[in-house]
Design a protein around this motif. Structure first.
Motif, mmCIF file in Angstrom:
data_model
loop_
_atom_site.group_PDB
_atom_site.id
_atom_site.type_symbol
_atom_site.label_atom_id
_atom_site.label_comp_id
_atom_site.label_asym_id
_atom_site.label_seq_id
_atom_site.Cartn_x
_atom_site.Cartn_y
_atom_site.Cartn_z
ATOM 1 N N THR A 51 -11.865 -4.550 -1.615
ATOM 2 C CA THR A 51 -10.983 -3.394 -2.276
ATOM 3 C C THR A 51 -11.783 -2.781 -3.531
ATOM 4 O OG1 THR A 51 -8.820 -4.421 -1.500
ATOM 5 C CG2 THR A 51 -9.070 -2.999 -3.454
ATOM 6 N N THR A 109 -9.164 1.073 -0.470
ATOM 7 C CA THR A 109 -9.039 1.509 -2.112
ATOM 8 C C THR A 109 -7.924 0.743 -2.716
ATOM 9 O OG1 THR A 109 -7.541 3.298 -1.605
ATOM 10 C CG2 THR A 109 -9.921 4.001 -1.721
ATOM 11 N N THR A 110 -6.884 0.019 -1.788
ATOM 12 C CA THR A 110 -5.893 -0.542 -2.408
ATOM 13 C C THR A 110 -5.436 -1.966 -1.424
ATOM 14 O OG1 THR A 110 -4.169 0.719 -1.075
ATOM 15 C CG2 THR A 110 -4.922 1.259 -3.253
ATOM 16 N N GLU A 131 0.613 3.560 -5.858
ATOM 17 C CA GLU A 131 0.014 2.601 -4.833
ATOM 18 C C GLU A 131 -1.150 2.072 -5.676
ATOM 19 O OE1 GLU A 131 -1.872 2.067 -0.527
ATOM 20 O OE2 GLU A 131 -0.313 3.624 -0.883
ATOM 21 N N GLY A 132 -1.398 0.479 -5.503
ATOM 22 C CA GLY A 132 -2.391 -0.107 -6.093
ATOM 23 C C GLY A 132 -2.479 -0.341 -7.556
ATOM 24 N N ILE A 190 -5.252 4.467 -3.251
ATOM 25 C CA ILE A 190 -5.037 5.127 -4.863
ATOM 26 C C ILE A 190 -5.126 6.478 -5.089
ATOM 27 C CG2 ILE A 190 -7.303 4.650 -5.498
ATOM 28 C CD1 ILE A 190 -6.424 2.636 -7.645
ATOM 29 N N PRO A 205 -11.312 0.350 -5.622
ATOM 30 C CA PRO A 205 -10.450 1.419 -5.881
ATOM 31 C C PRO A 205 -11.223 2.514 -6.625
ATOM 32 C CG PRO A 205 -10.379 -0.372 -7.761
ATOM 33 C CD PRO A 205 -11.120 -0.976 -6.464
#
Length: 404
Positions: free
Chosen positions: A210, A191-192, A338-339, A316, A212
């Motif tokens: 990736t 996801t990140t 994050e991300g 994320i 997200p």
């Protein structure tokens, strides 16, 4: 493309959050373009109505009963047995607990009959059903929501582990386990970028992509007006260790000091299944623990600021995306943001960052006292979600992983 999706967690309704919301929305997108067969498990809280509704989104829905978990057994003997099995077999008890021989046999027959061209594991625990040799005959994808090894290591480093002795013993075994399962797949979805760095050590040659999380913009419309005031909100399921830690950290260490500056300040801890250590926070004047709420968007709209004071956990955060979609200014930690590109050179300011008590008080105070700054974060946060973090966009990226 004929897709077989594996999810031991029943992914409906998406309001359950966490794994269900990501699985359902990716499934929903793919099923509009490809025939999707979903194999899942039914726990006691899943209703017949939910099964019927989920069935409308897939070509074929196959459901197995949730196995009785050996992890519920207590006592030293049971714990030693589980550790011994982990040591010898290489698979964590949390993964073995979802294993169903009947489900495995059904999947084997489906694959051997050539009825799918791609398999996706929605959460890494479902890797237990994927045979290593299948990588050579069809596309196999694991959607890793976060590294278990990385999470446990982080909890030990930050002294937030619930059972540190157990986790120290398990840590090298988890490393071995993740290294093994990462080698089974054609592609690994994270996801990140931070998640990618966590997992790349297990298989540097693997193909990482990736994808997200996203937000349903209809469920989280932007608020029509700034409510002003000094109302804070923290959102999340309140039986999850990372959310429990965040709620207690902010309530015990930050909120009392903020209250000295703003005596009328309030904090809503909004989310289902609050555990006793969260419920007891209501003893602090100004703190409300809501439990499950009918509409999280409405609760967000009533808040002046949304805090995301996560100290542990990777990936994320849906809570951050949903607050920004709802037009609520966010103050979050590095983990909570994050991300997301929310600050820094050549990046529009979309949230305020805080990682210490003093930084939280300073950031929240700025927002309490500056209506223009609140509006700026509200507008620019919503724009970011609309352009980068819709489930439509996430689905497109996931589809490309399968078709590549």
């Amino acid at each position: 493309m004929k897709i077989l999706m594996l999810s031991a967690t029943f992914p409906y309704p998406p309001t359950r959050g966490g794994t269900p919301i990501r699985t359902f929305n990716l499934l929903k997108y793919l099923s509009q373009r490809h025939p999707v067969t979903l194999v899942t498990q039914r726990s006691e809280d899943v209703t017949d109505e939910e099964i019927e509704q989920l069935g409308e989104y897939v070509d074929k829905l196959v459901i197995f009963p949730r196995p009785e978990s050996e992890q519920t057994k207590t006592g030293t003997g049971a714990k030693i047995q589980r550790f011994g099995e982990f040591l010898l077999e290489g698979t964590p008890p949390s993964v073995r607990s979802i294993y169903s021989e009947a489900m495995q046999n059904w999947i084997d027959e489906w694959v051997n009959a050539g009825k799918c061209e791609a398999i996706t594991c929605e959460h890494s625990v479902n890797e237990i059903f994927v045979r290593p040799e299948w990588k050579h005959q069809l596309k196999t994808v694991v959607d890793v929501h976060s590294s278990v090894y990385g999470t446990i290591r982080q909890q030990l480093q930050t002294h937030t582990a619930e059972k540190p002795l157990r986790d120290r013993l398990n840590l090298p075994l988890l490393y071995r386990y993740e290294k093994r399962y990462c080698s089974k797949f054609s592609a690994i979805v994270v996801t990140t970028p931070e998640d990618r760095q966590q997992l790349i050590a297990f298989n540097p040659k693997a193909r990482f992509e990736t994808v997200p999380n996203g937000v349903d913009l209809d469920q989280f419309p932007p608020r029509r007006q700034d409510p002003g005031g000094h109302r804070l909100i923290f959102v999340g399921t309140m039986d999850y260790i990372a959310n429990i830690d965040a709620a207690r950290y902010f309530s015990l260490e930050v909120f009392p000091k903020l209250k000295q500056r703003y005596p009328d300040a309030t904090l809503a801890l909004a989310g289902a299944r609050p555990v006793p250590s969260v419920l007891e926070l209501t003893k602090i004047p100004g703190i409300e623990v809501t439990g499950r709420v009918p509409s999280m968007a409405e609760y967000l709209h009533q808040a002046t600021v949304c805090i995301v004071p996560m100290r542990i956990g990777f990936g994320i955060k849906n809570k951050t995306l949903e607050a920004m979609a709802a037009g609520v200014p966010v103050v979050g930690s590095n983990s909570g943001l994050e991300g997301l590109a929310v600050d820094g050179p050549n990046v529009p300011l979309r949230a305020l960052r805080a990682n210490t008590v003093e930084e939280y008080i300073d950031a929240i105070s700025r927002l309490f006292e500056d209506a223009q700054l609140r509006q700026k974060l509200s507008d620019q946060g919503r724009t970011l979600i609309e352009t980068e973090y819709t489930w439509e966009r996430a689905g497109q990226r996931y589809e490309q992983v399968l078709l590549a």
